[in-house]
Write a protein that holds these residues in place. Structure first.
Motif, short mmCIF file in Angstrom:
data_model
loop_
_atom_site.label_atom_id
_atom_site.label_comp_id
_atom_site.label_asym_id
_atom_site.label_seq_id
_atom_site.Cartn_x
_atom_site.Cartn_y
_atom_site.Cartn_z
N VAL A 47 24.26 3.71 26.66
CA VAL A 47 25.05 2.88 28.44
C VAL A 47 23.28 4.14 29.28
N PRO A 48 22.77 3.83 30.71
CA PRO A 48 22.05 4.20 30.44
C PRO A 48 22.36 5.70 31.10
N THR A 49 21.61 6.57 30.86
CA THR A 49 21.93 7.88 31.12
C THR A 49 22.24 8.49 31.97
N HIS A 50 21.35 7.57 33.69
CA HIS A 50 21.93 7.82 34.64
C HIS A 50 23.10 7.71 35.23
N THR A 51 24.18 7.07 34.51
CA THR A 51 25.59 6.59 34.42
C THR A 51 25.97 7.33 33.67
N ALA A 52 25.63 8.16 31.92
CA ALA A 52 26.76 8.69 31.46
C ALA A 52 27.56 10.03 32.13
N ALA A 53 26.94 10.74 32.80
CA ALA A 53 27.33 12.15 33.75
C ALA A 53 29.34 11.51 33.57
N GLU A 54 29.44 10.91 34.01
CA GLU A 54 30.78 10.65 34.87
C GLU A 54 31.58 10.10 33.46
N LEU A 55 30.46 9.83 32.28
CA LEU A 55 31.77 9.41 31.39
C LEU A 55 31.83 10.36 30.09
N SER A 56 31.65 11.64 29.92
CA SER A 56 31.72 12.62 29.31
C SER A 56 33.06 12.46 28.53
N PRO A 57 32.63 13.53 27.07
CA PRO A 57 33.98 13.00 25.96
C PRO A 57 35.41 13.27 26.68
N GLY A 58 36.21 12.84 25.96
CA GLY A 58 37.36 13.06 26.73
C GLY A 58 38.15 11.85 28.10
N SER A 59 36.59 11.42 28.60
CA SER A 59 37.01 10.06 29.83
C SER A 59 37.74 9.23 29.19
N ALA A 60 38.81 8.50 29.88
CA ALA A 60 39.33 7.15 29.75
C ALA A 60 38.58 6.07 30.40
N VAL A 61 37.96 5.30 29.15
CA VAL A 61 36.93 3.93 30.08
C VAL A 61 38.15 2.55 29.54
N THR A 62 37.02 1.41 29.84
CA THR A 62 37.37 -0.04 29.59
C THR A 62 36.18 -0.31 29.17
N VAL A 63 35.83 -0.62 27.72
CA VAL A 63 34.96 -1.16 26.85
C VAL A 63 34.97 -2.82 27.21
N THR A 64 33.74 -3.36 27.53
CA THR A 64 33.48 -4.80 28.10
C THR A 64 32.51 -4.93 27.37
N PRO A 65 32.19 -6.37 26.69
CA PRO A 65 30.88 -7.07 25.71
C PRO A 65 30.44 -7.47 27.33
#
Length: 355
Positions: free
Chosen positions: A323-341
């Protein structure tokens, strides 16, 4: 007239036909067929034991095949002794003579061919300048860094103006920074001189960044030979798809003709299809992450402009996403996410019999 004014005899065409080599019960080459265009740099890539080094040693004349031909400009050189093949090889261990200076190492082959001393020294000086070592000619190998020693080895190989240059993992003994610089230098020289080159490496990044085409080998056979982009984007077999780069296997289900549903998204299938439940092959850059959902980020690694994240899906499958680094801060380890192809054609892991 300089070395650059009088380049090596360029443009030799190499054809390998039905090459076989066994060591007892171990089959190193199993009917290898391969073409190398004049002036092309071809990388041989594959896992340990795939046969790439054996193939290179057969080209050099250090191994005799059990069967097959090696045609250099139409001439079968298999019966030709190694020292008469008009080929040159650069090894990963440099193999310089410790008691000779850089100049004398470069000129050694010329001395064996009875080239006059003045011409030997002139050509050695030109080649040392060509590889960025002007002024280092009087130094002995122990006075040179690893990268400098490999440059001397390269200059020595070029001194005889071979029709075919063979490189046996020449950068593997160097540190990362020197390796990057030297691989750019090798590519520059190869293009400048136009010499046909076969390059063996276990480093995918080297192969993909340096070569005109990459031949992926497995079990002594050729899986695919194509440009780096084609190998990455349109692999011919499941082995190539998973060996070159990073690949995720994600559960999916075929829901129509050449259509698979994976992670709640319907995508077109490229290559042979399947039926029922399948494993879908997805590159890390083909996955998008959004905050919130039932998957969880387990780790992240900073890679400059991108961050590589490891995610565990609800069914327990682990996947990797870039993922682009500028968006990665809000997705730290432990974060709940949705993965979409992303919407692009995909390959199925079972298309060539892979589990």
């Amino acid at each position: 007239m300089t070395v650059l004014d009088r380049p090596v005899r360029t443009g030799a065409a190499l054809k390998i036909r039905g090459l076989r080599r066994s060591f007892g019960s171990a089959v190193a080459l199993d009917g290898l067929d391969l073409d190398v265009a004049p002036g092309e740099l071809l990388a041989l890539l594959g896992p340990s034991g795939c046969g790439k080094t054996t193939a290179l040693r057969v080209l050099a004349g250090f191994e005799q095949p059990d069967a097959g031909q090696v045609l250099l400009d139409g001439e079968d050189i298999v019966p030709v002794p190694a020292d008469r093949r008009d080929t040159a090889m650069v090894f990963q261990s440099y193999s310089l003579f410790p008691h000779l200076t850089a100049t004398d190492n470069v000129a050694f082959g010329l001395r064996m061919r009875k080239v006059r001393a003045a011409e030997r020294r002139a050509r050695a000086a030109e080649l040392l300048e060509l590889v960025g070592l002007a002024g280092h000619g009087d130094r002995f190998p122990h006075q040179l860094s690893g990268g400098q020693q490999q440059r001397v080895a390269l200059a020595r190989a070029l001194a005889l103006r071979p029709r075919l240059l063979l490189l046996d993992e020449p950068l593997s003994a160097l540190d990362a920074r020197v390796r990057l610089t030297l691989r750019e230098e090798i590519r520059r020289l190869q293009l400048e001189l136009g010499i046909t080159t076969v390059f063996v490496t276990h480093d995918q990044e080297e192969a993909l960044s340096m070569a005109d085409r990459v031949a992926v080998m497995n079990g002594g056979r050729l899986e695919q030979c194509a440009s780096p982009r084609e190998l990455y984007e349109r692999p011919a077999t499941g082995f190539v798809a998973e060996f070159v780069g990073t690949m995720n296997r994600v559960p999916g289900r075929v829901v129509g003709d050449d259509v698979v549903e994976v992670l709640g998204t319907r995508l077109p299938v490229e290559g042979p299809g399947g039926t029922g439940d399948v494993r879908v092959l997805l590159r890390p850059e083909a996955l998008e992450l959004t905050a919130g959902g039932s998957a969880h980020v387990t780790s992240s690694a900073f890679h400059g402009p991108t961050t590589r994240m490891r995610i565990t899906l609800p069914d327990g499958t682990d996947v990797t996403a870039d993922v682009p680094t500028h968006t990665a801060a809000e997705l730290s380890p432990g974060s709940a996410v949705t993965v979409t192809p992303r919407q692009r054609p995909v390959l199925l892991a079972s298309w060539d019999g892979a589990a």
